[in-house]
Design a protein around this motif. Structure first.
Motif, PDB file in Angstrom:
ATOM      1  N   UNK A  30       1.432  20.025   4.492  1.00 53.63           N
ATOM      2  CA  UNK A  30       1.425  18.873   3.573  1.00 53.63           C
ATOM      3  C   UNK A  30       2.782  18.646   2.900  1.00 53.63           C
ATOM      4  N   UNK A  55      -1.258  13.581   7.485  1.00 58.15           N
ATOM      5  CA  UNK A  55      -1.244  12.173   7.079  1.00 58.15           C
ATOM      6  C   UNK A  55       0.051  11.507   7.616  1.00 58.15           C
ATOM      7  N   UNK A  56       0.618  10.614   6.813  1.00 52.75           N
ATOM      8  CA  UNK A  56       1.873   9.978   7.234  1.00 52.75           C
ATOM      9  C   UNK A  56       3.094  10.654   6.641  1.00 52.75           C
ATOM     10  N   UNK A  57       2.972  11.938   6.252  1.00 53.26           N
ATOM     11  CA  UNK A  57       4.127  12.596   5.626  1.00 53.26           C
ATOM     12  C   UNK A  57       5.391  12.586   6.483  1.00 53.26           C
ATOM     13  N   UNK A  60       8.060  10.438   5.234  1.00 53.57           N
ATOM     14  CA  UNK A  60       8.599  10.682   3.893  1.00 53.57           C
ATOM     15  C   UNK A  60       9.764  11.673   3.883  1.00 53.57           C
ATOM     16  N   UNK A  85      -3.340   9.841  11.313  1.00 54.46           N
ATOM     17  CA  UNK A  85      -3.270   8.621  10.506  1.00 54.46           C
ATOM     18  C   UNK A  85      -1.942   7.899  10.705  1.00 54.46           C
TER      19      UNK A  85
ATOM     20  N   UNK C  10       5.748   1.020   5.313  1.00 54.68           N
ATOM     21  CA  UNK C  10       4.685   1.620   4.514  1.00 54.68           C
ATOM     22  C   UNK C  10       3.585   0.584   4.270  1.00 54.68           C
ATOM     23  N   UNK C 242       3.833  15.605  -1.805  1.00 58.26           N
ATOM     24  CA  UNK C 242       4.020  14.768  -0.618  1.00 58.26           C
ATOM     25  C   UNK C 242       2.713  14.062  -0.236  1.00 58.26           C
ATOM     26  N   UNK C 243       1.583  14.743  -0.402  1.00 56.57           N
ATOM     27  CA  UNK C 243       0.294  14.110  -0.124  1.00 56.57           C
ATOM     28  C   UNK C 243       0.101  12.904  -1.041  1.00 56.57           C
ATOM     29  N   UNK C 245       2.435  11.110  -2.413  1.00 58.87           N
ATOM     30  CA  UNK C 245       3.336  10.033  -1.989  1.00 58.87           C
ATOM     31  C   UNK C 245       2.766   9.322  -0.753  1.00 58.87           C
ATOM     32  N   UNK C 246       2.116  10.081   0.114  1.00 57.36           N
ATOM     33  CA  UNK C 246       1.451   9.457   1.271  1.00 57.36           C
ATOM     34  C   UNK C 246       0.325   8.536   0.796  1.00 57.36           C
ATOM     35  N   UNK C 249       1.833   5.248  -0.699  1.00 56.81           N
ATOM     36  CA  UNK C 249       2.446   4.323   0.252  1.00 56.81           C
ATOM     37  C   UNK C 249       1.455   3.827   1.310  1.00 56.81           C
ATOM     38  N   UNK C 250       0.200   4.279   1.222  1.00 49.53           N
ATOM     39  CA  UNK C 250      -0.799   3.845   2.203  1.00 49.53           C
ATOM     40  C   UNK C 250      -0.719   4.620   3.494  1.00 49.53           C
ATOM     41  N   UNK C 251      -0.083   5.772   3.458  1.00 47.23           N
ATOM     42  CA  UNK C 251       0.067   6.595   4.656  1.00 47.23           C
ATOM     43  C   UNK C 251      -0.976   7.704   4.733  1.00 47.23           C
ATOM     44  N   UNK C 252      -2.086   7.514   4.025  1.00 46.65           N
ATOM     45  CA  UNK C 252      -3.206   8.449   4.155  1.00 46.65           C
ATOM     46  C   UNK C 252      -4.486   7.622   4.234  1.00 46.65           C
TER      47      UNK C 252
END
Lengths: 270, 270, 270
Positions: A30, A55-57, A60, A85, C10, C242-243, C245-246, C249-252
């Protein structure tokens, strides 16, 4: 050299070496920094098959940092890949081709294809798998939805698993999210839904083709108890990787107990 | 030098220095890498008395790595030892002597003797304790079973504690596992079973001879509230060590509150 | 350079850069070592606005180590400050002036003023805020009590928020503790108390003046769903930065879902 060789043997037996076809462990990352990742790989690199950047980490990190993480994993023969994702976002934005190209540029050697959040047409899913496999990537697909309210039929999941494997997926992941609760084969407390699991097992041809997400300890114990040390498990937290290996080898109470039961059963002639 | 000396004093008083006989903290290490361990020791080495390599994880390190961890702990005067389950495996495999030899070769200075999973005859338990103490190892023993379904009588635990201490154990650990739930003095939610704790306290001669496993924050707060800052606590997660020290010294709300209550009581002349 | 620029955008849009006035993330540090802190800052320094040294942990570091942590944070433009409880201890011991002096000597640039555990007269609270602001410190204040049994009226909290901001507080933090359960706007399971939240929202002038402590994932998802990506959130665990922030930004999955709903709504012309 192993630190206790010749003194103690693992109660549930030695584990196979990488690259493994079963007994696979996938860890969810994560946001590990380089020092944490080095620690993890030095200590437990032999027990780690896949590292998923959750996720989308991946988006980042700076390019430099991301490449450094990927390179380090490859050095330890750990396959690293972006969470499903992130692939879904690429697909949603019509950028699957560019996504594949970028994955390879950065050094990823594995991809996860899923529809945990988006809706994915059967034909597109098949295309995505074939396309990625054609690029030489190890393809993992994922079964199930991230929304606890959506509850796919086991028969549909089984069909999808078959199609995915036929299209070129190496393994199929059974979704449980990071929490392990209220999703797939787990109820809201993270306990196994017996009937669902049984139905799934009955329908699946080759159990080694499934990676079970099992983030909670009770789930890991259950899976090892049912399917043995070499069950494939995923969504393991980095700081639980060694604990899981202790479970797999019978070096923790919960699974050491299995050996004792076998011995007792042998004594009474069962 | 302490960073706030002369400005703020600890609400619950200064803590004793190592080597301590009470106020001991034992941390469970589930696979720390060298960098994480260095961080832990640099930040909180003064607050750490024992580091337990949880379960059978010692067997999962390379010899070189394990020795490096042991050496580092010794440099910081932290006693390091393999989890009790690992000793149980050795005993089960008839390798207790070889286990003792190997422990000493590797540099461990402490041992835990338990029967959390295996069944251990009273005489063998006594032998194991005496044998290890005779080798110059600090001996910790553990009371209780890891299986929540097995529920030993408090009177049996008390007898065992007495025997262990008489045989040479330095302290006796009250089992609670890593989860702190449904074991020993804790119920399924991790709350203290009042009656059990009272019975145990009534029967024990010297409270400082017990190390309470207390992995959950509410358990740590309860124990400090009942027995004071210098209660012995174990199975603390590495990233909770500084939080626990803040609790012990009254630098966290939950225990700072105790000082306020004392002040109020003093004002109203209670 | 961002690792996926030009390929994926994002889903919930780009985030503002530091120094931010909204979309702030405050992480709780319970005892990070220098290596862990470097990892955190290298990976996610851009996503981190405030680092709170939780409880009274600042007193538990050596002066040298504490200064090194502060310096490193400043290098990454992360504001670092001692937890509110530590300030309460100083106040309780009549050492607020010495506390301010020491904070500045050590290099802290931010302070939290709270009465989570102690009782604080309105005038003294006002004085503390003004005094700290006058010293050039960024002042955060906190609303609410750490004792779940004390349950302040929303109208009182609103009044206090107004007074704090008027006296020079930069933001006001809504207390939820590290656990996120049974405090402020959360019930014993960490779910939002709808009515309480609504009442608070109705009464507050500027939502960006509030930092919501939201340690649990469901709380973070709820807050982003209600108030958007740029809601201010606090008491985030370092390994969850970081989770989060995901999520922002809609990355989860949990927040990517929001975008899908908007798209569906657009299609059906809602």
């Amino acid at each position: 050299m192993k630190s206790w060789q010749g003194i103690i043997h693992y109660p549930l037996g030695e584990r196979g070496l990488k690259p493994r076809r079963s007994g696979i462990t996938m860890v969810i990352d994560k946001g590990l920094g380089m020092r944490e990742l080095k620690d993890l790989l030095e200590v437990a690199g032999n027990y780690l098959d896949f590292l998923k950047l959750g996720f989308g980490t991946p988006a980042l990190y700076s390019e430099e940092y991301l490449k450094a993480k990927i390179d380090l994993c490859r050095k330890y023969d750990v396959k690293i890949y972006p969470g499903g994702t992130f692939m879904e976002v690429a697909l949603l934005q019509g950028r699957y081709e560019a996504f594949l190209t970028r994955i390879k540029e950065l050094g990823f050697n594995t991809i996860e294809i899923s529809d945990g959040t988006i809706t994915l047409d059967h034909k597109i899913r098949q295309y995505c798998i074939k396309r990625a496999a054609g690029e030489g990537l190890t393809v993992l697909t994922e079964l199930g939805k991230k929304d606890a309210k959506v509850n796919p039929d086991i028969s549909d999941l089984l069909k999808q698993a078959d199609h995915d494997l036929a299209a070129g997926a190496w393994k199929v992941i059974m979704e449980a999210r990071e929490s392990g609760k209220g999703i797939g084969i787990y109820d809201m407390n993270g306990e196994i839904l017996e009937e669902k699991l049984e139905d799934f097992i009955m329908g699946i041809g080759d159990l080694t083709s499934i990676i079970w997400e099992a983030p909670l300890k009770n789930q890991q114990v259950e899976m090892i108890t049912r399917f043995g040390s070499d069950v494939n498990l995923g969504n393991i937290q980095p700081n639980e990787l060694m604990s899981l290996e202790a479970l797999r080898t019978g070096l923790r109470g919960d699974t050491l107990r299995l050996v004792l039961r076998q011995q007792e059963a042998a004594i009474v002639g069962k």
